[in-house]
Write a protein that holds these residues in place. Structure first.
Motif, PDB file in Angstrom:
ATOM      1  N   GLN A   6       0.675  -1.085   0.078  1.00 23.13           N
ATOM      2  CA  GLN A   6       0.136  -0.060  -0.146  1.00 23.13           C
ATOM      3  C   GLN A   6       0.886   1.302  -0.047  1.00 23.13           C
ATOM      4  N   ASN A   7       1.912   1.135   0.727  1.00 18.85           N
ATOM      5  CA  ASN A   7       2.767   2.373   0.829  1.00 18.85           C
ATOM      6  C   ASN A   7       3.537   2.517  -0.508  1.00 18.85           C
ATOM      7  N   GLN A   8       3.847   1.655  -1.247  1.00 19.59           N
ATOM      8  CA  GLN A   8       4.527   1.555  -2.551  1.00 19.59           C
ATOM      9  C   GLN A   8       3.641   2.326  -3.581  1.00 19.59           C
ATOM     10  N   ALA A   9       2.467   1.674  -3.385  1.00 15.02           N
ATOM     11  CA  ALA A   9       1.496   2.047  -4.375  1.00 15.02           C
ATOM     12  C   ALA A   9       0.957   3.752  -4.293  1.00 15.02           C
ATOM     13  N   ALA A  10       0.972   4.214  -3.087  1.00 21.83           N
ATOM     14  CA  ALA A  10       0.629   5.575  -2.826  1.00 21.83           C
ATOM     15  C   ALA A  10       1.694   6.512  -3.180  1.00 21.83           C
ATOM     16  N   THR A  11       3.168   5.914  -3.375  1.00 17.70           N
ATOM     17  CA  THR A  11       3.962   6.813  -3.654  1.00 17.70           C
ATOM     18  C   THR A  11       4.570   6.860  -5.154  1.00 17.70           C
ATOM     19  N   SER A  12       4.224   5.530  -5.590  1.00 17.92           N
ATOM     20  CA  SER A  12       4.727   5.473  -7.072  1.00 17.92           C
ATOM     21  C   SER A  12       4.311   6.386  -8.254  1.00 17.92           C
ATOM     22  N   ASP A  13       2.849   6.797  -7.759  1.00 16.97           N
ATOM     23  CA  ASP A  13       2.368   7.506  -8.711  1.00 16.97           C
ATOM     24  C   ASP A  13       2.745   8.831  -8.901  1.00 16.97           C
ATOM     25  N   SER A  14       3.822   9.325  -7.862  1.00 16.15           N
ATOM     26  CA  SER A  14       4.193  10.743  -7.894  1.00 16.15           C
ATOM     27  C   SER A  14       5.698  10.669  -8.014  1.00 16.15           C
ATOM     28  N   ARG A  15       6.281   9.633  -7.956  1.00 13.03           N
ATOM     29  CA  ARG A  15       7.467   9.614  -8.340  1.00 13.03           C
ATOM     30  C   ARG A  15       7.937   8.783  -9.715  1.00 13.03           C
ATOM     31  N   PRO A  16       9.004   9.637 -10.372  1.00 15.25           N
ATOM     32  CA  PRO A  16       9.400   9.124 -11.744  1.00 15.25           C
ATOM     33  C   PRO A  16      10.017   7.537 -11.519  1.00 15.25           C
ATOM     34  N   ALA A  17       9.450   6.814 -12.383  1.00 18.22           N
ATOM     35  CA  ALA A  17       9.852   5.450 -12.403  1.00 18.22           C
ATOM     36  C   ALA A  17      11.029   5.172 -13.261  1.00 18.22           C
ATOM     37  N   VAL A  18      11.934   4.239 -12.829  1.00 20.12           N
ATOM     38  CA  VAL A  18      13.171   4.119 -13.480  1.00 20.12           C
ATOM     39  C   VAL A  18      13.449   2.462 -13.200  1.00 20.12           C
ATOM     40  N   LEU A  19      13.644   1.744 -14.607  1.00 23.24           N
ATOM     41  CA  LEU A  19      13.981   0.387 -14.273  1.00 23.24           C
ATOM     42  C   LEU A  19      15.454   0.203 -14.522  1.00 23.24           C
ATOM     43  N   ILE A  20      16.058  -0.623 -13.658  1.00 21.97           N
ATOM     44  CA  ILE A  20      17.392  -0.844 -13.451  1.00 21.97           C
ATOM     45  C   ILE A  20      17.584  -2.298 -13.616  1.00 21.97           C
ATOM     46  N   THR A  21      18.420  -2.611 -14.621  1.00 25.08           N
ATOM     47  CA  THR A  21      18.695  -4.220 -15.053  1.00 25.08           C
ATOM     48  C   THR A  21      20.161  -4.393 -14.061  1.00 25.08           C
ATOM     49  N   GLY A  22      20.030  -5.671 -13.647  1.00 20.47           N
ATOM     50  CA  GLY A  22      21.198  -6.135 -12.764  1.00 20.47           C
ATOM     51  C   GLY A  22      21.152  -5.423 -11.555  1.00 20.47           C
TER      52      GLY A  22
END
Length: 241
Positions: A6-22
């Protein structure tokens, strides 16, 4: 694949998303630590349990479990991401180091080096381009000093890193008008498990104080991602001081 809390769902919408491999070791892990305070992390790798444990340590994170050379699995994993708001960045940290001279390297070593260090990077980037364009995102490729100056006894590795540099240059030219930035980062020797293996192959001692810390490379990644929209770091070489 980890469900968002729930905490992650609440914050992810307002944070820029970045995918990191490895993301669960070495430079990739350091990049996750660097970006965790102000980004929603998508942690890429093959070890689902390790990634789950890592994701639980951050305020906003989920996992991206796939073997990067299994292109069907990668496509399905990308389809499973919620990228309605676009993707602010992808950091290509996963890679392979093949030791061996040109004379002593079998065809399979060349094929593996190029597939992991070049083809898999190109394919994942291709699949993410619509989301990157939507967000005016940044592609960061963790290359190597070997992608600038070829290294004796690492022919296949050096050649693949030169090819990765060409990939970054080509992508940058293609995407400049689409608002996607492309950064190629060329670290010198970094204090990681890969460096331990390399020093063992070379028959030398592993002296951590002589190498860059992964966090120093991660700081450079953070700078490239956080630059104002009017600027871009296109290529940078970072060496031990």
């Amino acid at each position: 694949m980890t469900d968002l809390s729930q905490n992650q769902a609440a914050t992810s919408d307002s944070r820029p998303a970045v995918l990191i491999t490895g993301a669960n070791r070495g430079i990739g892990r350091a990049v996750a630590d660097e970006l965790a305070a102000d980004h929603h992390l998508i942690l890429g790798g093959r070890d689902e349990q390790a990634l789950d444990e890592l994701a639980a340590q951050f305020p906003s994170a989920r996992t991206f479990v796939a073997e990067l050379t299994d292109y069907g699995a990668v496509a399905r994993a990308v389809d499973g991401l919620d990228l309605q708001n676009g993707l602010a960045g992808v950091v290509h940290s996963a890679g392979i180091l093949e030791n061996g001279t040109v004379e002593g390297s079998a065809p399979g070593q060349w094929t593996q080096s190029f597939e992991i260090n070049v083809v898999a990077v190109a394919e994942l980037t291709r699949l993410l381009l619509p989301a990157l364009r939507a967000a005016g995102g940044t592609v960061v490729m963790i290359n190597s000093g070997s992608g600038i100056n070829a290294v004796r006894t690492r022919g296949a590795y050096s050649a693949s890193k030169f090819a990765m540099r060409g990939l970054a240059d080509s992508l940058r030219a293609e995407e400049r008008d689409n608002g996607v930035r492309v950064t190629s980062i060329h670290p010198g020797r970094v204090a990681t498990d890969m460096q331990r293996e390399l020093r063992s192959y070379e028959g030398g001692e592993y002296q951590e104080e002589n190498y860059l810390q992964p966090g120093s490379v991660a700081s450079t990644v953070g700078l490239a991602l956080r630059l104002p929209a009017d600027a871009s770091i296109e290529s940078v070489s970072i060496r031990p001081r």
